[in-house]
Design a protein around this motif. Structure first.
Motif, mmCIF file in Angstrom:
data_model
loop_
_atom_site.group_PDB
_atom_site.id
_atom_site.type_symbol
_atom_site.label_atom_id
_atom_site.label_comp_id
_atom_site.label_asym_id
_atom_site.label_seq_id
_atom_site.Cartn_x
_atom_site.Cartn_y
_atom_site.Cartn_z
ATOM 1 N N ASP A 570 0.822 -1.218 0.000
ATOM 2 C CA ASP A 570 0.000 0.000 0.000
ATOM 3 C C ASP A 570 0.855 1.267 0.000
ATOM 4 O O ASP A 570 0.482 2.273 0.603
ATOM 5 C CB ASP A 570 -0.943 0.018 1.217
ATOM 6 N N VAL A 659 -5.931 -0.804 -6.844
ATOM 7 C CA VAL A 659 -6.396 -0.957 -5.471
ATOM 8 C C VAL A 659 -7.916 -1.081 -5.484
ATOM 9 O O VAL A 659 -8.612 -0.252 -6.068
ATOM 10 C CB VAL A 659 -5.977 0.256 -4.612
ATOM 11 N N ALA A 660 -8.424 -2.145 -4.867
ATOM 12 C CA ALA A 660 -9.873 -2.360 -4.839
ATOM 13 C C ALA A 660 -10.559 -1.291 -3.983
ATOM 14 O O ALA A 660 -9.921 -0.599 -3.191
ATOM 15 C CB ALA A 660 -10.176 -3.746 -4.277
ATOM 16 N N ARG A 662 -12.247 0.566 -1.130
ATOM 17 C CA ARG A 662 -12.047 0.358 0.297
ATOM 18 C C ARG A 662 -13.358 0.504 1.061
ATOM 19 O O ARG A 662 -14.224 1.292 0.689
ATOM 20 C CB ARG A 662 -11.021 1.363 0.829
ATOM 21 N N THR A 785 -10.169 -3.908 1.912
ATOM 22 C CA THR A 785 -10.481 -4.010 0.480
ATOM 23 C C THR A 785 -11.188 -5.315 0.206
ATOM 24 O O THR A 785 -10.865 -6.354 0.778
ATOM 25 C CB THR A 785 -9.190 -3.935 -0.358
#
Length: 786
Positions: A570, A659-660, A662, A785
């Motif tokens: 991240d 990034v999925a 959140r 996520t």
């Protein structure tokens, strides 16, 4: 070593055992009388000790000991009657008498006839010397040992007095022989006194003797019990996840019922759906009750196991006074040998210390005290010229601070000559002149801890061989301690040792490395940082980051432990800063898992020394982990650096932008501090966080946008947390929204009130010190996520 079985000891052995305690008392009281010659309590203590020794010696037929003790008694009687003012010359001879009684009780080389043959001249000399000084004369030269020689490096007690064979026990002992002074004839020989116990038994209670091995085994079992009790927590978490799954199933059923509501259904289908909904609601309520009962049982079980462990641990603890009995005499004798007047002031005698650490402290403290008398305290004439009292003072203090044990040895002497130390460093080839000139005072003082390093050019009986302070450093390394040396010219020096309170448990920082947990002892952790990946810089092939105005090298824990490859997560880097000053390094780990108090489990000695690993331990769920050896890790990093094999941290993972979505959490709390703390904790874990300042603000927020979880306080203005939870549970579109209460209120009735209002979980704000709150969030709504 097990406690001696008194029932199996001979009368002579009992006398020897008793003599150890009485002579120690005699030494301590005589040293006190040297400072306060008319102190009634110390005169009484000397009188009791001499009287008890005389009576006990008469029983076992040691007539020489009877005669020596009788002469001592005569002296104490005159002092009690005010007919004799005790002076230094009296104390000198009286201390020799105490030493003589010790040698009679435990003769050199085990020669039971020593007092009648080899020691007869010494006995006769004492029997003449004490009456002589009592009459105002001077003592004749001593035929055997004119004055006790300084203590050997391995024993901090006076060398001319036998070192008591201390039984390793940690519970109260029977009353000593000198508990009362019986009238003549001689008293009956009773069970001897042992070393003072760390856990004093209240008056009237029964005491028992327990071997050190039994106590160690008990502590190990209570540690295992504590670990086992904490295994309920992950089980409760799994039930919480089951509750979440059931809630999702209920939501699916509601959705199905809504879809079917537009179509005509026969009576059987409608009844079946209604019954299914009723059963699921009943199951949900039952599961909720079971989760609450399990959490209550978990709290009681952990509390009981913790109390049991604390009690067992307390049995290992002993007062600092148990390890300082011979130090005052040793300081006086060393000063006498050097022609100096020195006294030792001890404070913190009741400070509780782990038995194993106390035993390891004996030799290092002895070295520091001798060093203070020899190197620190000036001669009387020099002290008078400097405006000081002729008698020098060495201080020994023990205290607890911030969960650590602090042992301080200081003196009011001349201090350490820093420039002389700088020249000695260069003269011994430890540094060149240019480098030595740049070294700070603190860096120069570190050289005193090196083997064979000394500031003396000549060798004496006491110093000059460079053996001493390196022993202190070695002991501290064994027990994971540190030492700091400070000095002030003309005012003295100070040696401050910082040690763990016990070797049985250790406060640790848990981290994840290659999918496995590891522990850094907190005593060796300078700082933990979560750096953005762009904060890393590469200089000359090595990665660094800036911290407190300095560039600190970065190394991957994976390379040190030879476990896989590290990748940033991240866009951030979790770093543990270890080492000191220019030898500081940042160790990159995968994640921080929080702080834990771990029960240390030594590794099987057949494994030998495992690189970079110190010991093992068990986590709360019973999973094993390794406690890292930070000193060993620093050496490994230095080897990798010097050989050019240090790898850079791979940041490819940080560059991945996919990034999925959140999950969103609403934090409702009127305290800015708590609100920001929760926000940062959740944001660092990857959740999207929105904050509300009170219950009304939170109620408006949940109606305006979608959230996956609400975390709320109870006591807030305008609308409290209980009202907010009730409103959420009463709104059809929000009934399935998970809600967690976090409050300072930790009473059972407060918890029950929150759960009855509809909260899925109730947490106290004291839980912020570890990851338990974040784990509960994960259990309720899953990872950040999806």
């Amino acid at each position: 070593m097990s406690t001696p079985d008194l029932s199996q000891m001979s009368m002579l052995d009992l006398f020897r055992f008793e003599a150890e305690s009485q002579i120690a008392q005699l030494n301590a009281s005589l040293l006190a009388l040297e400072l306060q010659p008319t102190a009634a309590e110390h005169l009484e203590a000397c009188m009791r000790a001499g009287h008890s020794l005389k009576g006990a010696a008469r029983i076992v037929g040691l007539e020489t000991a009877v005669k020596v003790a009788h002469v001592l008694e005569d002296c104490f009687v005159l002092a009690q009657q005010g007919k004799l003012q005790l002076e230094k010359k009296h104390i000198d001879v009286l201390l020799r008498g105490a030493d003589l009684l010790g040698r009679i009780a435990s003769p050199p080389d085990g020669d039971e006839a020593w007092a009648d043959h080899a020691g007869s001249a010494e006995v006769q000399a004492f029997l003449l010397a004490l009456p002589a000084v009592m009459s105002g004369g001077e003592a004749a030269p001593w035929p055997h040992t004119a004055a006790p020689a300084p203590a050997a490096p391995s024993a901090p007690s006076a060398p001319s007095a036998p070192t008591p064979a201390e039984p390793k026990e940690t519970v109260a002992s029977p009353a000593p022989l000198s508990a009362a002074v019986p009238a003549e004839p001689a008293p009956a020989l009773s069970a001897p006194a042992s070393t003072p116990a760390p856990v004093a038994a209240p008056a009237g209670t029964r005491s028992v003797r327990v071997s050190a091995e039994s106590l160690d085994h008990l502590l190990s079992l209570t540690g295992e019990s504590l670990v086992e009790s904490r295994r309920l927590k992950p089980f409760a978490a799994s039930m919480l996840r089951m509750k979440r799954v059931q809630r999702e199933a209920m939501q699916t059923l509601d959705l199905l019922q809504q879809k079917l509501s537009t179509a005509p259904l026969d009576e059987f289908t409608q009844a079946t759906l209604s019954e299914l909904r009723t059963l699921m609601q009943q199951n949900q309520h039952q599961l909720s009750d079971q989760v609450n009962e399990l959490e209550a049982f978990d709290r009681r079980s952990v509390n009981l196991s913790q109390r049991l462990y604390d009690e067992a641990l307390a049995c290992r603890m002993r007062p600092f006074a148990d390890g300082t009995g011979g130090f005052a005499r040793m300081v006086r004798d060393v000063g006498h040998t050097l022609g100096k007047s020195v006294r030792l002031d001890i404070s913190g005698s009741v400070t509780q210390i782990d038995r194993d650490i106390l035993e390891k402290l004996e030799a290092p403290i002895g070295h520091l005290l001798r060093n203070a008398v020899d190197h620190g305290i000036e001669d009387g004439a020099i002290r008078r010229a400097a405006g000081k009292q002729e008698q020098g003072v060495v201080r020994l203090e023990a205290r607890h601070s911030a969960g650590m044990l602090l042992i301080e040895v200081s003196d009011d002497g001349a201090g350490i000559d820093i420039e002389q130390l700088r020249r000695a460093v260069v003269a011994r080839g430890l540094s060149n002149e240019e480098t030595a000139a740049r070294l700070s005072e603190a860096e120069l003082l570190e050289f005193l801890l090196l083997p064979s390093f000394t500031l003396r050019d000549t060798v004496t009986e006491i110093s000059g061989r460079g053996v001493g302070l390196d022993v202190v450093a070695d002991m501290l390394k064994q027990v994971r301690g540190t030492i700091r040396i400070t000095t002030r010219p003309g005012q003295g020096s100070r040696f401050l040792m910082q040690l763990p309170l016990t070797l049985s448990v250790i406060r640790s920082l848990l981290v994840e490395i290659a999918g496995e947990p590891y522990a850094f002892p907190l005593a060796y952790v300078n700082r933990t940082l979560r750096l953005p990946a762009e904060a890393l810089q590469t200089l000359e092939g090595y990665q660094h980051f800036s911290h407190e105005g300095r560039q600190i090298g970065l190394v991957s824990a994976h390379q040190v432990l030879q476990k896989g490859q590290w990748r940033a997560r991240d866009g951030s880097v979790c770093v543990v800063v270890i080492g000191e000053q220019e030898h500081s390094y940042g160790v990159a780990v995968d994640a921080f898992l929080g702080e834990r108090m771990l029960v240390v489990q030594p590794l099987d000695p057949r494994l030998g020394k495992i690189p970079d690993v110190q010991a093992g331990a068990l986590m709360e769920d019973g999973a094993p982990l390794l406690i890292l050896d930070v000193a060993d890790m620093l050496r490994t990093v230095q080897k990798l650096t010097s050989s050019g094999r240090l790898q850079t941290v791979d940041q490819d993972g940080a560059a991945q932008a996919a990034v999925a979505a959140r999950k969103k959490v609403l934090v409702v709390d009127d305290s800015l501090t708590v609100r920001e703390l929760e926000r940062k904790m959740l944001a660092n874990r990857g959740y999207q966080v929105t904050v509300a300042v009170d219950g009304m603000d939170g109620w408006n927020a949940v109606r305006a946008e979608h959230f996956d979880l609400v975390i709320t306080d109870i006591d807030m203005p305008r609308m409290d947390g209980i009202e907010l939870v009730s409103l959420i549970r009463g709104a059809p579109q929000l009934q399935s929204l998970p809600v967690m209460i976090v409050s300072y209120k930790d009473r059972e009735e407060d918890r029950q009130r929150g759960l009855e209002a509809g909260a899925d979980h109730y947490f106290t704000k004291s839980s912020f010190h570890d990851e338990s709150l974040l784990q509960a969030v994960t259990d309720l709504i899953g990872e950040a996520t999806s």
